[in-house]
Design an enzyme around this catalytic site. Sequence first.
Site, PDB file in Angstrom:
ATOM      1  N   ASP A 165      18.771 -56.791  46.181  1.00  0.00           N
ATOM      2  CA  ASP A 165      17.764 -57.566  46.894  1.00  0.00           C
ATOM      3  C   ASP A 165      18.424 -58.442  47.965  1.00  0.00           C
ATOM      4  O   ASP A 165      19.488 -59.026  47.746  1.00  0.00           O
ATOM      5  CB  ASP A 165      17.018 -58.451  45.892  1.00  0.00           C
ATOM      6  N   GLU A 199      18.828 -53.371  50.053  1.00  0.00           N
ATOM      7  CA  GLU A 199      17.667 -53.803  50.818  1.00  0.00           C
ATOM      8  C   GLU A 199      18.202 -54.680  51.938  1.00  0.00           C
ATOM      9  O   GLU A 199      18.528 -55.847  51.737  1.00  0.00           O
ATOM     10  CB  GLU A 199      16.685 -54.612  49.957  1.00  0.00           C
TER      11      GLU A 199
END
Length: 577
Positions: free
Chosen positions: A208, A270
Amino acid sequence: MAAEKSSSRSWMSDAAIYQIYPRSFKDSTGSGLGDIAGITQQMDYLERLGIEAIWLSPFYPSPLVDGGYDVADYCDVDPRLGSLDDFDDMIAAAHARGIKVIVDIVPNHSSNQHPWFKAALAAGPGSPERARYIFRDGRGEHGELPPTNWNANFGGPAWTRVADGQWYLHMFTPEQPDFDWSCPEVHAFFCDVLAFWSDRGVDGFRIDVAHGLAKDLDRDDLDRWHLAEGDDMVDDGAHPLWDRNEVHEIYREWRRVFDRYNPPRSAVAEAWVLPERQYLYARPSELGQTFNFEFAKATWTYDDMHAAIEEGLKAAIESDSASTWVLSNHDVPRVATRYALPQIKATRYHQIALDWLLRDGSSYDEDRELGERRARAALLLELALPGSAYVYQGEELGLFEVADIPWTALEDPSATNTRGPKREKGRDGCRVPLPWVAADDPAQGGSFGFSPADADAAPHLPQPAWFFDYAADREETDPTSMLALYRDALWLRRKLRGCANDLAWLDLDGRTGLADGAEGAEGGVIAYRRDNGWACVTNFGAAPVELPAGRVLLTSSALADGRLAQDSSAWIMLGEM
């Protein structure tokens, strides 16, 4: 366009991966929250679907300020979602079916309920505990002003002042303080976290905010940069917050952890960065893959989709990795809705779709028939591309965005942190619990089979009545359903896929069904082939197109007199009849 397949590539390089948002997938206890045991219960469904791995969004202990991305303990399961034993059972059930497991790692920030942050508050300025997070003195005569003028990603200021007068940085909500990655303890901690889950059998990791870890706050020009808007990204790694060159030192360190295992663990970043810098995260010496968000951001037009494919392939070749393709995830409005709205040039956050959500779906007409047709075509366009493909839960049912969730029922922090005419409903519309059983009517106290019949609580987000038409058990019996198309495509893909980055454009690419020289005779068709003769043709133009000679394997909608209609895709084995 082709590249040799590297021995350093992992199973993730061409897998079909299904993203699970655990709290909205399947509730096994009646709590109203999906849980780990619920995933295990549906493992046969996932196996039949044809996916090869599941990626779980955060399931860790969390106050749920940001859907679990505010982690209070990185090495446990939220007790509302189960236990480590439940997680081990889920891993075993997945592996028994040949399904690999990817988990989300959230290294940019923790929850403010994490023991480290509590210790930082108690220890005070200058302490080793406080060095794990980004604390700074304020500006102004008495430090009463924040260190910079930045706004956070979910609205509001990016700095919060604590009792002793210092301020801490949070690029998202105040409950998500940012780690300071210049602290060696932070490095060691996350290496231990990666090893903890790898030791339990996890096969890979989704990282993330992978582009946000390294920061440079010791400079005089911070106020001229943006934290939230993302419109000042640079291509030299010099942004004080995003996509700094130093972040790659972290991922080389992580690669050494991954490579301690046999087989080595895999990872995907990401990273919302400029297209020309995506490849840096995907190098085999680092994470190995990065999401091609250009594909998810593209409008349903020939130009946008073609450019996104070219950029994704280019980045994969530059990094000696594999491409990744994703149409949707837990952070963006559902693809069927995006394609059902006016196809104006996309922005990072799909502004048209967000404007539509802001007004509870009343600002534009949502043409669901058109959105579904395009979503079906997009699926075949995506799955035939070389590399890995990601499917977000519910996309296989053809779900649309739930735009009219009452403001009082929203969970996304954007709904509470934004104000005025720019107030956003956020991402809850794509996170509504899945419909499994049509007969389990919410109007009669049911939950479309999301929770057990004797559930003590309603689903954590309200399900709309129209979910009835999209329930999995209804689609199971319909050979023309979106679920049937997904299953056919995913299983056929397993047989057809070739080398990691092999793709060649066909002569038909860029043309339409109109005669050469006619107005509008260019730019209507994306057409490419793989090395084994497998071809995909997608028609964006108004005129039907003749397909290349070959055996038609699968179509997203019925052919008309052997020709491919607008907003349709076909898979063909060239030269076979």
